[in-house]
Scaffold this motif. Structure first.
Motif, PDB file in Angstrom:
ATOM      1  N   ASP A   1       0.810  -1.218   0.000  1.00 56.29           N
ATOM      2  CA  ASP A   1       0.000   0.000   0.000  1.00 56.29           C
ATOM      3  C   ASP A   1       0.846   1.273   0.000  1.00 56.29           C
ATOM      4  N   GLY A   2       2.173   1.127  -0.081  1.00 56.65           N
ATOM      5  CA  GLY A   2       3.032   2.304  -0.113  1.00 56.65           C
ATOM      6  C   GLY A   2       3.539   2.733   1.240  1.00 56.65           C
ATOM      7  N   SER A   3       3.192   2.023   2.291  1.00 52.14           N
ATOM      8  CA  SER A   3       3.685   2.364   3.625  1.00 52.14           C
ATOM      9  C   SER A   3       5.135   1.918   3.773  1.00 52.14           C
ATOM     10  N   SER A   4       5.928   2.770   4.398  1.00 51.42           N
ATOM     11  CA  SER A   4       7.335   2.464   4.679  1.00 51.42           C
ATOM     12  C   SER A   4       7.531   2.491   6.177  1.00 51.42           C
ATOM     13  N   TRP A   5       8.473   1.686   6.660  1.00 48.28           N
ATOM     14  CA  TRP A   5       8.676   1.497   8.100  1.00 48.28           C
ATOM     15  C   TRP A   5      10.131   1.756   8.451  1.00 48.28           C
ATOM     16  N   PHE A   6      10.354   2.470   9.564  1.00 51.37           N
ATOM     17  CA  PHE A   6      11.708   2.831   9.990  1.00 51.37           C
ATOM     18  C   PHE A   6      11.810   2.742  11.506  1.00 51.37           C
ATOM     19  N   PHE A   7      12.948   2.263  11.983  1.00 51.05           N
ATOM     20  CA  PHE A   7      13.252   2.281  13.413  1.00 51.05           C
ATOM     21  C   PHE A   7      14.255   3.389  13.696  1.00 51.05           C
ATOM     22  N   THR A   8      14.094   4.036  14.842  1.00 52.47           N
ATOM     23  CA  THR A   8      15.059   5.032  15.297  1.00 52.47           C
ATOM     24  C   THR A   8      14.923   5.182  16.808  1.00 52.47           C
ATOM     25  N   TRP A   9      15.674   6.113  17.362  1.00 46.59           N
ATOM     26  CA  TRP A   9      15.635   6.374  18.801  1.00 46.59           C
ATOM     27  C   TRP A   9      14.481   7.321  19.123  1.00 46.59           C
ATOM     28  N   ALA A  10      13.711   6.979  20.137  1.00 43.18           N
ATOM     29  CA  ALA A  10      12.527   7.758  20.512  1.00 43.18           C
ATOM     30  C   ALA A  10      12.873   9.172  20.979  1.00 43.18           C
ATOM     31  N   ASP A  11      14.100   9.369  21.459  1.00 40.23           N
ATOM     32  CA  ASP A  11      14.480  10.695  21.957  1.00 40.23           C
ATOM     33  C   ASP A  11      15.259  11.510  20.921  1.00 40.23           C
ATOM     34  N   SER A  12      15.161  11.132  19.653  1.00 40.36           N
ATOM     35  CA  SER A  12      15.919  11.832  18.606  1.00 40.36           C
ATOM     36  C   SER A  12      15.214  13.118  18.170  1.00 40.36           C
ATOM     37  N   ARG A  13      15.995  13.998  17.579  1.00 40.79           N
ATOM     38  CA  ARG A  13      15.459  15.253  17.048  1.00 40.79           C
ATOM     39  C   ARG A  13      14.425  14.966  15.954  1.00 40.79           C
ATOM     40  N   MET A  14      14.641  13.921  15.186  1.00 38.66           N
ATOM     41  CA  MET A  14      13.702  13.538  14.126  1.00 38.66           C
ATOM     42  C   MET A  14      12.314  13.247  14.701  1.00 38.66           C
ATOM     43  N   ILE A  15      12.269  12.556  15.821  1.00 40.14           N
ATOM     44  CA  ILE A  15      10.980  12.241  16.454  1.00 40.14           C
ATOM     45  C   ILE A  15      10.333  13.516  16.984  1.00 40.14           C
ATOM     46  N   ASP A  16      11.111  14.422  17.537  1.00 40.67           N
ATOM     47  CA  ASP A  16      10.565  15.727  17.954  1.00 40.67           C
ATOM     48  C   ASP A  16       9.937  16.439  16.766  1.00 40.67           C
ATOM     49  N   ASP A  17      10.633  16.413  15.610  1.00 44.00           N
ATOM     50  CA  ASP A  17      10.104  17.052  14.400  1.00 44.00           C
ATOM     51  C   ASP A  17       8.770  16.438  14.002  1.00 44.00           C
TER      52      ASP A  17
ATOM     53  N   ASP B   1      20.218  -5.160  14.087  1.00 50.14           N
ATOM     54  CA  ASP B   1      20.933  -5.445  15.337  1.00 50.14           C
ATOM     55  C   ASP B   1      22.228  -4.630  15.428  1.00 50.14           C
ATOM     56  N   ARG B   2      22.732  -4.210  14.306  1.00 48.99           N
ATOM     57  CA  ARG B   2      23.953  -3.380  14.280  1.00 48.99           C
ATOM     58  C   ARG B   2      23.758  -2.095  15.078  1.00 48.99           C
ATOM     59  N   TRP B   3      22.582  -1.494  14.970  1.00 52.92           N
ATOM     60  CA  TRP B   3      22.306  -0.226  15.658  1.00 52.92           C
ATOM     61  C   TRP B   3      21.557  -0.430  16.971  1.00 52.92           C
ATOM     62  N   PHE B   4      20.738  -1.466  17.009  1.00 52.60           N
ATOM     63  CA  PHE B   4      19.897  -1.702  18.181  1.00 52.60           C
ATOM     64  C   PHE B   4      20.269  -3.074  18.751  1.00 52.60           C
ATOM     65  N   LYS B   5      21.209  -3.078  19.676  1.00 51.15           N
ATOM     66  CA  LYS B   5      21.899  -4.289  20.138  1.00 51.15           C
ATOM     67  C   LYS B   5      20.994  -5.343  20.766  1.00 51.15           C
ATOM     68  N   GLN B   6      19.855  -4.921  21.324  1.00 58.21           N
ATOM     69  CA  GLN B   6      18.962  -5.881  21.964  1.00 58.21           C
ATOM     70  C   GLN B   6      17.769  -6.227  21.074  1.00 58.21           C
ATOM     71  N   GLY B   7      17.935  -6.018  19.780  1.00 58.88           N
ATOM     72  CA  GLY B   7      16.861  -6.340  18.836  1.00 58.88           C
ATOM     73  C   GLY B   7      15.636  -5.497  19.078  1.00 58.88           C
ATOM     74  N   PRO B   8      14.453  -6.038  18.778  1.00 55.33           N
ATOM     75  CA  PRO B   8      13.231  -5.254  18.943  1.00 55.33           C
ATOM     76  C   PRO B   8      12.925  -4.908  20.407  1.00 55.33           C
ATOM     77  N   ALA B   9      13.629  -5.543  21.345  1.00 56.38           N
ATOM     78  CA  ALA B   9      13.435  -5.232  22.767  1.00 56.38           C
ATOM     79  C   ALA B   9      14.375  -4.127  23.255  1.00 56.38           C
ATOM     80  N   THR B  10      15.161  -3.535  22.360  1.00 52.40           N
ATOM     81  CA  THR B  10      16.090  -2.478  22.740  1.00 52.40           C
ATOM     82  C   THR B  10      15.330  -1.311  23.379  1.00 52.40           C
ATOM     83  N   PRO B  11      15.695  -0.930  24.595  1.00 47.50           N
ATOM     84  CA  PRO B  11      15.019   0.208  25.227  1.00 47.50           C
ATOM     85  C   PRO B  11      15.254   1.497  24.442  1.00 47.50           C
ATOM     86  N   GLY B  12      14.206   2.314  24.355  1.00 50.24           N
ATOM     87  CA  GLY B  12      14.337   3.636  23.762  1.00 50.24           C
ATOM     88  C   GLY B  12      14.154   3.704  22.261  1.00 50.24           C
TER      89      GLY B  12
END
Length: 144
Positions: free
Chosen positions: A44-60, A109-120
């Motif tokens: 349907d054209g949806s794209s998915w991205f993981f990042t840090w919840a406290d990032s400037r991008m999330i504030d934006d 896993d390279r960026w988020f060491k604990q996989g989908p359970a990575t805090p934050g």
């Protein structure tokens, strides 16, 4: 001008791993950063991205959910311009662990060491409103 289907575009978007993800910064200027979609582009054209919840991008995104995605494919043979795709859409912030697991790819896993359970971490879903593409001298647009 050609007419690609949304499904054709989503397949091409999934084949382009890194893209530029643009938001509107607090001062109103555009802010862009490279992101990986991990080939997670729905039909349907949806794209998915993981990042840090406290990032400037999330504030934006919390201030303004309107975002842009810029994809560039590989160059064609004999010097023809590559495929370019520009997506205008709205971002949704997701904190649901089940959604994390559904959209997780082990390469993250390279960026988020604990996989989908990575805090934050947080998941961003970008639902496209309009997709414009250029493939050499061919161009078109899909409005959703």
């Amino acid at each position: 001008m050609s007419t690609w289907t949304l499904q054709e575009l989503a397949k091409k978007m999934a084949d382009i791993d890194y893209l530029m993800f643009s938001t509107r910064a607090e001062n109103g200027q555009l802010a862009a950063r490279p992101m990986s979609n991990n080939e997670d582009v729905d039909y349907d054209g949806s794209s998915w991205f993981f990042t840090w919840a406290d990032s400037r991008m999330i504030d934006d995104i919390r201030r303004d959910a309107a975002v842009g995605l810029s994809f560039q494919g590989k160059a064609h043979l004999f010097g023809a311009p590559p495929l370019f795709i520009s997506v205008e859409g709205n971002a949704e912030l997701i904190t649901d662990q089940a959604a994390f697991k559904e959209h997780w790819d082990d390469s993250m896993d390279r960026w988020f060491k604990q996989g989908p359970a990575t805090p934050g971490i947080i998941l961003i879903k970008v639902k496209a409103n309009r997709i414009h593409y250029w493939d050499g001298e061919d161009e078109g647009e899909v409005t959703l």
